[in-house]
Scaffold this active site. Structure first.
Site, short mmCIF file in Angstrom:
data_model
loop_
_atom_site.label_atom_id
_atom_site.label_comp_id
_atom_site.label_asym_id
_atom_site.label_seq_id
_atom_site.Cartn_x
_atom_site.Cartn_y
_atom_site.Cartn_z
N CYS A 339 -11.84 24.95 -7.35
CA CYS A 339 -10.44 24.84 -7.79
C CYS A 339 -9.74 23.58 -7.29
O CYS A 339 -9.10 22.89 -8.09
CB CYS A 339 -9.61 26.06 -7.41
SG CYS A 339 -10.53 27.49 -6.91
N ARG A 368 -21.30 28.78 0.30
CA ARG A 368 -20.60 29.70 1.20
C ARG A 368 -21.60 30.24 2.19
O ARG A 368 -22.69 30.67 1.81
CB ARG A 368 -19.99 30.86 0.40
CG ARG A 368 -19.00 30.34 -0.61
CD ARG A 368 -18.44 31.40 -1.51
NE ARG A 368 -17.64 30.76 -2.55
CZ ARG A 368 -16.97 31.41 -3.48
NH1 ARG A 368 -16.99 32.72 -3.51
NH2 ARG A 368 -16.29 30.75 -4.38
N GLN A 386 -21.07 28.22 -10.19
CA GLN A 386 -20.13 29.03 -10.98
C GLN A 386 -19.99 28.42 -12.37
O GLN A 386 -19.94 27.20 -12.50
CB GLN A 386 -18.76 29.04 -10.30
CG GLN A 386 -18.77 29.70 -8.94
CD GLN A 386 -17.41 29.66 -8.28
OE1 GLN A 386 -16.75 28.62 -8.28
NE2 GLN A 386 -16.99 30.76 -7.71
N ASP A 388 -17.53 27.86 -14.02
CA ASP A 388 -16.11 27.91 -13.68
C ASP A 388 -15.23 27.19 -14.71
O ASP A 388 -15.69 26.30 -15.41
CB ASP A 388 -15.95 27.20 -12.33
CG ASP A 388 -14.81 27.78 -11.51
OD1 ASP A 388 -14.13 28.68 -12.01
OD2 ASP A 388 -14.62 27.31 -10.37
N HIS A 390 -10.75 26.18 -15.01
CA HIS A 390 -9.37 26.42 -14.58
C HIS A 390 -8.47 26.08 -15.74
O HIS A 390 -8.57 25.01 -16.33
CB HIS A 390 -9.05 25.60 -13.33
CG HIS A 390 -9.86 26.06 -12.16
ND1 HIS A 390 -11.06 25.50 -11.82
CD2 HIS A 390 -9.66 27.10 -11.30
CE1 HIS A 390 -11.57 26.15 -10.78
NE2 HIS A 390 -10.74 27.12 -10.45
N LYS A 474 -6.79 40.06 -10.46
CA LYS A 474 -7.94 39.63 -11.25
C LYS A 474 -8.57 40.80 -11.99
O LYS A 474 -8.34 41.96 -11.64
CB LYS A 474 -8.97 38.94 -10.37
CG LYS A 474 -9.41 39.76 -9.18
CD LYS A 474 -10.42 39.00 -8.33
CE LYS A 474 -10.95 39.89 -7.22
NZ LYS A 474 -12.24 39.46 -6.68
N HIS A 522 -8.13 31.14 -13.10
CA HIS A 522 -9.53 30.84 -12.75
C HIS A 522 -10.36 31.81 -13.56
O HIS A 522 -10.04 32.99 -13.58
CB HIS A 522 -9.83 31.13 -11.29
CG HIS A 522 -8.87 30.53 -10.29
ND1 HIS A 522 -9.26 29.61 -9.38
CD2 HIS A 522 -7.55 30.75 -10.07
CE1 HIS A 522 -8.23 29.28 -8.62
NE2 HIS A 522 -7.18 29.96 -9.02
#
Length: 656
Positions: A339, A368, A386, A388, A390, A474, A522
């Site tokens: 992000c 992580r 991810q 991902d 945004h 979420k 997200h």
RNA sequence: GCUGCUGUAGCUCAGUCGGUAGAGCACAUCCUUGGUAAGGAUGAGGUCAUGGGUUCGAUUCCCAUUGGCAGCUCCA
């Protein structure tokens, strides 16, 4: 006088106090024998709970065939197990013993550490108790008396529970079998003989009251069914499920590897696994383009200040790789999320409301440092990608964007044949201080989210209070793996935090020529490629649909005499865009077919004298078997159509 | 991270009540050249996870470390 009304409308009258089991006996001996529990005016109760003296009740006898019966019986089996453990290991402290999806467990505090070697002994003791067929008797005791009973039995954990958690209860219920007595809400079976076939499954550690700061207990898992046949069927099914395990198949099919020389939780995508991943990436890429996303790239590191601004740094200090110091006071962090990079892209210049929604997508690698005990194959790793994106949009656009994201997730899961997922709406816990932002904004966001989910009729919608990200509510798509563990895949999250003035202070210029605050979403339909492919391997049991199959076809020659023609066919298939290999070894054709079958290759091209003479191919389908001979062009057209349509064919479906 | 179990050949696993190990599959070579799920022979492969201790001697027993598995806790 008590009137008892049965589900079929029949009415019975009693002049004395009766229990549901007495009513069952009145109706017939057969029913009395099969009684497990009862439902009184809709409330689940034990078969031996006294009904009121007067008035009218609706009574439903729960027999073995009722859906609740198995659960009740398993709970009674848990008590039985606890009692057996108490007999064998004096001084054991009881904690809790509920039922779970496929069985039950009971937590104990005990000096002796239980192991599988103890199971036969415990099971034998349980069998003995069933034979003794003691009744499960329910007792209602006033609090003070209950406390005394528990203290006398030396059950300090239960004393603590009664004093701290059940402090406001005036009376509590106990269940007693012989000398065994436990604080329990019930209901239970009338007596031990109602407990069918049982088996202890495993032992593990668990924390008292699910808190890692508390004492660790020993949790004994077991399962029970009404008869041995059902138990055996369940055990067989468990064995079968283990064969689908993505960690097993990943090795067998050479999809991915994890190696200590690289590190735990770090995935090496081998050529075949990489092919599957690339197919999925392409598939998602096309979906993203169709839906107005723009792809970006960003680095996997960023300066620590970036994560200070985003607010991630203090929250996740424990679960990130430690920062790298490149110079005094200049620290770089291996990014745990994408992000902040995307937000920084947004900040490159002022934006007009006309540009919104702005959708930035990236297959972004993140790292992580998960606790060692958490790592598991592809489903929980330390470095992952991810899918991902945004979305920066106006407040008014939130609902539509949210809908689009959920729809996209639903769509891609549908293409892959996922139907057995559930959607979890994760909201904040209003009593917790973990969440940023004001309550009104949260309420509004949560309401909008829920409304969209209901509109889309997402399957098995549940609301989980306290599960939200710290920055917003979420919606998560959750599926189970081969041993029943649930994993979150896709996610759509609302974020009022990062755009805010104390974070990145994002703005866009509205039609009024004034700056306004955008909202961020997200979203990741797969969640991560690693976890998703892990689940996907199990979903297909390694037998991927043609468009995903790493090896779509293999050319098998009947004898090495036909190698030249075989290689010609192989090359033509490759030129048609198919992923193909050839087997030209001096093995018998049966052996080559067997190997290709075990590798779950969708199509085999059998090449021998006939094919060479007739200049055609003989096609074998992994599921349907020999398809006979056809021209190479026909075979290619058939495969290309199947790929284009992303057809899913499974053995079990084909056999129906 | 915690509790328990576990680590022998590339894979799946035997085995050694303490005297440095074995099978099947896979791999290599040779024979075989075949028609829809396993042709045959020979061979190569192991510091028995790592480090320490006990012992004349440890892969085996003990301790620690580390990896894996199950559960718990955590999960952006």
């Amino acid at each position: 006088m008590l009137k008892v009304i049965l589900p079929d409308g029949k009415m019975l009258e009693f002049n004395k106090r009766v229990r549901p089991m007495d009513v069952a006996a009145e109706i017939g001996a057969g029913l009395a024998k099969a009684t497990i529990a009862a439902r009184v005016d809709g409330e689940l109760t034990g078969a031996d709970t006294l009904l009121p003296e007067n008035g009218e009740v609706r009574l439903e006898i729960i027999t073995k065939k009722s859906p609740e019966a198995l659960d009740i019986m398993r709970h009674s089996a848990a008590h039985l197990m606890a009692r057996a453990v108490m007999r064998l290991f004096p001084g054991v402290q009881l904690a809790f013993g509920p039922t779970v999806e496929n069985g039950f467990y009971y937590d104990f505090a005990l000096e002796h550490s239980l192991s599988e070697a103890d199971f036969p002994k415990i099971e034998a003791e349980m069998a003995k108790l069933v034979k003794e067929d003691e009744a499960y008797e329910r007792l209602e005791l006033p609090r003070e008396e209950a406390l005394k009973v528990l203290k006398d039995m030396g059950q300090t954990l239960k004393v603590e529970h009664l004093t701290e958690t059940l402090a406001d209860q005036e009376t509590v219920s106990f269940y007693q079998q012989g000398e065994f007595m436990d604080l329990c809400r019930g209901p239970h079976v009338p007596s031990a003989k109602a407990i069918g076939a049982f088996k202890l499954m495993s032992v593990a550690g668990a924390y008292w009251k699910a808190d890692a700061n508390n004492q660790q207990l020993q949790r004994l898992y077991g399962t029970a069914f009404f008869d041995k046949k059902e138990l055996d069927a369940y055990l067989t099914q468990l064995e079968e499920a283990k064969k689908r395990d993505h960690r097993v198949l990943g090795k067998q099919l050479e999809l991915f590897a994890i190696d200590q020389r690289v590190g735990s939780g770090l995935i090496l995508w081998l050529p075949k696994g990489a092919t599957i991943r690339r197919q999925l990436e392409t598939f998602l890429y096309e979906e993203l383009m169709r839906r107005g996303y723009q792809m970006v790239y960003s680095p996997v590191v960023g300066r620590v200040g970036l994560y200070m601004t985003s607010g991630h740094y203090p929250y996740y200090a424990d679960s990130q790789f430690p920062p790298i110091e490149v110079d005094k006071d200049d620290l770089y962090l291996l990014r745990p999320m994408n992000c902040p990079h995307h937000v920084t892209m947004y900040m490159q210049r002022p934006h007009s409301y006309r540009e919104l929604p702005l959708r930035l997508a990236e297959f972004g690698n993140v790292y992580r440092f998960e606790q060692s005990g958490e790592l598991s194959g592809l489903t929980r790793v330390r470095g992952f990608t991810q899918d991902d994106a945004h979305i920066f949009c106006t407040e008014d656009q939130v609902k539509d964007e949210f809908r689009n994201c959920l729809e996209m997730t639903q769509h891609v899961l549908g293409i892959l044949g996922f139907t057995d997922y559930r959607v979890r709406l994760s909201f904040r816990d209003p009593d917790s201080d973990k969440y940023v932002g004001d309550a009104a904004t949260w309420d509004k966001a949560e309401a909008a989210l829920e409304a969209v989910c209901r509109e889309l009729e997402l399957p098995n919608l549940t609301i989980a209070k306290g599960e939200a990200a710290f920055y917003g509510p979420k919606a998560d798509f959750v599926v189970s793996d081969c041993i029943g563990r649930e994993w979150q895949l896709g996610t759509v999250q609302l974020d009022y935090n990062l755009p805010s003035e104390n974070r990145f202070d994002l703005t866009y210029i509205g039609p009024d020529n004034l700056p306004h605050r955008p909202v961020m979403i997200h979203r990741a339909p797969f969640g991560s490629f690693e976890r998703f492919i892990g689940i996907l391997i199990e979903h297909f049991a390694g037998a991927f649909p043609l468009w995903l199959a790493p090896e779509q076809a293999r050319v098998l020659v009947v004898s090495q005499k036909y190698e030249d023609y075989g290689r010609e066919i192989e090359q033509k298939l490759r030129e048609a865009g198919l992923r193909v290999t050839g087997d030209y070894r001096s093995e018998k054709i049966g052996a080559k077919i067997r190997e290709a079958q075990l590798q779950l290759i969708p199509y085999m091209f059998i090449i021998g004298q006939r094919e060479e003479e007739e200049r055609n191919v003989s096609v074998r389908d992994r599921i349907a078997g020999d398809l006979g001979s056809m021209t190479l062009e026909a075979a290619i057209a058939k495969m290309q159509l199947e790929i284009k349509e992303k057809t899913i064919r499974r053995r079990e479906e084909a056999e129906k």
